[in-house]
Design a protein around this motif. Structure first.
Motif, short mmCIF file in Angstrom:
data_model
loop_
_atom_site.label_atom_id
_atom_site.label_comp_id
_atom_site.label_asym_id
_atom_site.label_seq_id
_atom_site.Cartn_x
_atom_site.Cartn_y
_atom_site.Cartn_z
N ALA A 290 0.82 -1.21 0.00
CA ALA A 290 0.00 0.00 0.00
C ALA A 290 0.85 1.26 0.00
CB ALA A 290 -0.93 -0.01 1.22
N ARG A 291 2.04 1.19 0.60
CA ARG A 291 2.90 2.37 0.68
C ARG A 291 4.16 2.18 -0.14
NH1 ARG A 291 3.30 3.79 7.00
NH2 ARG A 291 3.76 1.55 7.11
N ILE A 292 4.00 1.61 -1.31
CA ILE A 292 5.15 1.32 -2.17
C ILE A 292 5.76 2.62 -2.68
CG2 ILE A 292 3.69 1.12 -4.25
CD1 ILE A 292 5.57 -1.14 -5.17
N GLY B 120 -6.19 2.17 -4.67
CA GLY B 120 -5.62 3.23 -5.49
C GLY B 120 -4.33 2.78 -6.18
N VAL B 121 -3.48 2.04 -5.44
CA VAL B 121 -2.23 1.54 -6.02
C VAL B 121 -2.52 0.55 -7.15
CG1 VAL B 121 -0.15 0.19 -5.54
CG2 VAL B 121 -0.91 1.93 -3.90
N ILE B 122 -3.41 -0.41 -6.89
CA ILE B 122 -3.72 -1.43 -7.90
C ILE B 122 -4.37 -0.80 -9.13
CG2 ILE B 122 -5.24 -3.39 -8.38
CD1 ILE B 122 -2.74 -4.21 -6.95
N ASN B 123 -5.31 0.10 -8.92
CA ASN B 123 -5.97 0.72 -10.07
C ASN B 123 -4.99 1.58 -10.88
OD1 ASN B 123 -8.56 -0.36 -9.70
ND2 ASN B 123 -9.07 1.19 -8.17
N LYS B 124 -4.02 2.20 -10.20
CA LYS B 124 -3.00 2.97 -10.92
C LYS B 124 -2.15 2.02 -11.78
CE LYS B 124 0.91 6.09 -10.22
NZ LYS B 124 1.78 6.79 -9.22
N ALA B 125 -1.82 0.86 -11.22
CA ALA B 125 -1.03 -0.13 -11.98
C ALA B 125 -1.81 -0.62 -13.20
CB ALA B 125 -0.65 -1.30 -11.08
N LEU B 126 -3.10 -0.90 -13.01
CA LEU B 126 -3.93 -1.36 -14.13
C LEU B 126 -4.00 -0.29 -15.23
CD1 LEU B 126 -6.90 -3.10 -12.26
CD2 LEU B 126 -4.95 -4.19 -13.40
N ALA B 127 -4.09 0.97 -14.82
CA ALA B 127 -4.16 2.05 -15.81
C ALA B 127 -2.87 2.14 -16.61
CB ALA B 127 -4.44 3.37 -15.10
N LEU C 151 -10.94 -7.48 -2.68
CA LEU C 151 -10.29 -7.59 -1.39
C LEU C 151 -10.63 -8.93 -0.77
CD1 LEU C 151 -8.67 -6.34 0.96
CD2 LEU C 151 -10.82 -5.34 1.79
N LEU C 152 -9.62 -9.75 -0.53
CA LEU C 152 -9.79 -11.06 0.08
C LEU C 152 -8.86 -11.14 1.28
CD1 LEU C 152 -9.83 -13.29 -3.15
CD2 LEU C 152 -11.81 -12.56 -1.80
N GLY C 153 -9.41 -11.05 2.47
CA GLY C 153 -8.58 -11.06 3.67
C GLY C 153 -7.69 -9.83 3.73
N LYS C 154 -6.38 -10.04 3.76
CA LYS C 154 -5.43 -8.94 3.80
C LYS C 154 -4.84 -8.63 2.44
CE LYS C 154 -3.93 -9.59 8.62
NZ LYS C 154 -2.75 -9.77 9.49
N HIS C 155 -5.46 -9.13 1.38
CA HIS C 155 -4.90 -8.95 0.05
C HIS C 155 -5.94 -8.40 -0.92
CE1 HIS C 155 -2.43 -12.17 1.91
NE2 HIS C 155 -1.43 -11.57 1.29
N ILE C 156 -5.48 -7.60 -1.87
CA ILE C 156 -6.27 -7.23 -3.04
C ILE C 156 -5.69 -8.00 -4.21
CG2 ILE C 156 -6.92 -5.37 -4.62
CD1 ILE C 156 -6.70 -3.42 -2.33
N ASN C 157 -6.53 -8.71 -4.92
CA ASN C 157 -6.08 -9.54 -6.04
C ASN C 157 -6.80 -9.15 -7.33
OD1 ASN C 157 -4.45 -11.22 -4.35
ND2 ASN C 157 -6.31 -12.31 -3.72
N VAL C 158 -6.06 -9.23 -8.43
CA VAL C 158 -6.65 -9.05 -9.76
C VAL C 158 -5.79 -9.82 -10.76
CG1 VAL C 158 -5.40 -6.89 -10.21
CG2 VAL C 158 -7.50 -7.39 -11.48
#
Length: 226
Positions: A112-114, A155-162, A176-183
């Motif tokens: 999240a804070r990459i 926000g981080v994942i959607n920025k990467a997808l864009a 969001l599954l548990g402590k992870h966001i997956n796509v």
């Protein structure tokens, strides 16, 4: 009353032509080329102009190569002087490699804070995998109290997808599954991929490690906030 005619065995259907599964069998070459004239390309890719097919074939024979019809529907058809056996070998090699990589699923992990430079590295790695035809699972792991603000991770994942829209498309929205966001990302067709972050000296896909173990075991990025 018994049948007086002897049994002649099962009735056979009409003759069926055996199917040729060779994808290169339909490519005309050398004496199989029917057109009287052809637009000829040299082995180096130079245009030699339109000439009688017989003359083009003689040119190919002189250099120990084949005359191959590469655009049969053109007027006149386009033929290239080349090593047809080498061409078949290279195409089969590319096809087998594509099949081998198509079923692979790679994984790239974000936080999240990459930091910006790490984010770009992850994007380049993802592009490498997609460029080789592999599906890629993007995973963001929340650490400590970060889970209280899932919108930061999305926000981080959607920025990467864009940033990766020219290389692949998500199979479904990030979840969001548990402590992870997956796509999951599926690569675009090879002729539609437009890498933004790849460099000429980037390594082959088989030499790139997955992030699933290395980043997950990294104790930094917020573990102290627990």
């Amino acid at each position: 009353m018994a049948n007086s005619f002897p049994y002649a065995g099962p009735r056979r259907g009409p003759y069926q032509r055996r199917t040729n599964n060779d994808p290169f069998a339909s490519i005309r070459r050398n004496q199989r080329i029917r057109a009287a004239q052809a637009r000829v390309i040299s082995p180096e890719g130079k245009q030699l102009g339109i000439m009688p097919t017989e003359k083009a074939l003689q040119l190919a024979i002189q250099v120990g190569l084949d005359l191959v019809e590469i655009a049969p529907n053109a007027q006149p058809p386009v033929c290239r002087i080349m090593d047809f056996g080498k061409y078949v070998y290279e195409e089969q090699k590319k096809s087998s490699h594509a099949k081998a990589t198509a079923g692979k699923v790679k994984e790239v992990e974000f936080t999240a804070r990459i930091a910006d430079n790490d984010f770009m590295t992850k994007l380049r790695r993802t592009e490498q995998f997609l460029n080789m035809g592999s599906k890629v699972k993007l995973r963001l792991k929340f650490r400590g109290r970060e889970l209280a603000h899932p919108e930061i991770g999305f926000g981080v994942i959607n920025k990467a997808l864009a940033e990766l829209t020219e290389m692949g498309h998500p199979d479904s929205p990030p979840k969001l599954l548990g402590k992870h966001i997956n796509v999951m990302l599926t690569p675009l067709p090879a002729n539609k991929r437009k890498p933004k972050f790849l460099r000429p000296d980037d390594e082959d896909e088989d030499d790139i490690p997955d992030d699933s173990a290395s980043d997950a075991d990294n104790p930094g990025d917020g573990e102290g906030d627990k």
